[in-house]
Design a protein around this motif. Sequence first.
Motif, short mmCIF file in Angstrom:
data_model
loop_
_atom_site.label_atom_id
_atom_site.label_comp_id
_atom_site.label_asym_id
_atom_site.label_seq_id
_atom_site.Cartn_x
_atom_site.Cartn_y
_atom_site.Cartn_z
N LEU A 100 0.81 -1.22 0.00
CA LEU A 100 0.00 0.00 0.00
C LEU A 100 0.84 1.27 0.00
N GLU A 101 2.15 1.12 0.19
CA GLU A 101 3.01 2.30 0.29
C GLU A 101 3.10 3.06 -1.03
N ASP A 102 2.58 2.48 -2.11
CA ASP A 102 2.59 3.18 -3.40
C ASP A 102 1.32 4.00 -3.63
N MET A 103 0.41 4.01 -2.67
CA MET A 103 -0.86 4.72 -2.85
C MET A 103 -0.67 6.23 -2.87
N LYS A 104 -1.52 6.90 -3.61
CA LYS A 104 -1.58 8.36 -3.57
C LYS A 104 -2.70 8.76 -2.62
N LEU A 105 -2.40 9.64 -1.70
CA LEU A 105 -3.36 10.06 -0.68
C LEU A 105 -3.74 11.52 -0.87
N GLU A 106 -4.85 11.90 -0.24
CA GLU A 106 -5.30 13.29 -0.30
C GLU A 106 -4.31 14.21 0.39
N ASN A 107 -4.12 15.40 -0.21
CA ASN A 107 -3.18 16.37 0.32
C ASN A 107 -3.85 17.68 0.71
N CYS A 108 -5.07 17.91 0.20
CA CYS A 108 -5.74 19.19 0.41
C CYS A 108 -7.15 18.99 0.95
N VAL A 109 -7.54 19.86 1.86
CA VAL A 109 -8.92 19.87 2.35
C VAL A 109 -9.81 20.58 1.33
N ASN A 110 -9.28 21.65 0.76
CA ASN A 110 -9.97 22.41 -0.29
C ASN A 110 -8.92 23.12 -1.13
N ALA A 111 -9.36 24.02 -1.99
CA ALA A 111 -8.44 24.67 -2.93
C ALA A 111 -7.40 25.55 -2.23
N THR A 112 -7.69 25.98 -1.02
CA THR A 112 -6.79 26.91 -0.33
C THR A 112 -6.10 26.31 0.90
#
Length: 356
Positions: free
Chosen positions: A235-247
């Motif tokens: 699973l270490e190759d997964m892309k995860l969320e980085n932003c809550v919203n655009a700002t």
Amino acid sequence: MAAAIKVVCMRFLVALITLIFHKHHAHGAISADTQKLIDEANMNGPYLGLLIPNLFEMNPLLQHPNYTSTNLTIDIAGRRFRFGKIVEKNVILVMTGLSMINAGITSQLLLTQFKIEGVVHYGIAGNANPSLHIGFVSIPQYWSHSALWSWQRYGYGPSDELPLEPNGDYTRNIGYIKFADYAENVTACNSHDNLLNNIWFQPEEVFPVDGTPEQRQHAFWIPVDPLYFNISKSLEDMKLENCVNATTCLDETPRVVQVHRGTSAGIYVDNAAYRSFIYKKFNVTPVDMESAAVALICMQQRVPFIIIRALSDLAGGGSAESNEIDTFISLASNNSVNVVVEFIKRLVAAPLVSDH
């Protein structure tokens, strides 16, 4: 004749009351109707059990495109067991509630009432590891309960035997924290001492299902299932969320990391000194209030399990990202759910089946 009729009527009344009682109270607190639902559900098992601390951690899974609900729910002892599928894997979802005792009770109910092949526990957690950041998803190999203590009498130290230590009730093998090492403004204290003295960490008493009843064993570090842990490496190759919203985004892109250890206690850790102590003493990363209870119950019931915790804050602060749990709680929850779904996908596709 009247007396005989009276006796017959009384017997009928007793029989009726007994029938009603058993209908609504069979199997302890479980009604006959609920037991029937449990029996029917188990005919479609086994299930992968998903134990989830809170609704804000459960709701993203309920809304996930890879989760399909069967619309079956069974309520037992204040818990709601939800049935569905993730990638064709039969699953049961249940919210434990906050704390070790709630997690332990819910875990035991799940494993006692339902046909469970394995357990996945997930959610968010505080972070004790300064090299990792908010939004990272940690998967520890070992878990401990770090709030079972022997609190030592003032004046005693590491060379002094603890009460009941010769009986095997308590031990000095795991280690201790000395309060005086963390004192401030202690000029009025003799030798900078502290009346709170030392707390010695203790293992749990455990009674495995395949052991002898009333013959206790002890456990401090509980390993997760080796097959599950091996699958999680991918699973270490997964892309995860980085932003809550655009700002509102994180400075560091989150990723999935296997770590050595996590720890739990009925304590919300928001103290940098204690965070630093447990990291240096035990090499732990996630710090939470439920996971060790799940681990201890699964270990005793001999059910394979894994625990997946997204880091929501640096416990106690001390960095630019510290104590941002209110801002990033949804991001951390979503990341933990996405990792769980992907883990189940890879579990289904795994060529090996663990022999438990």
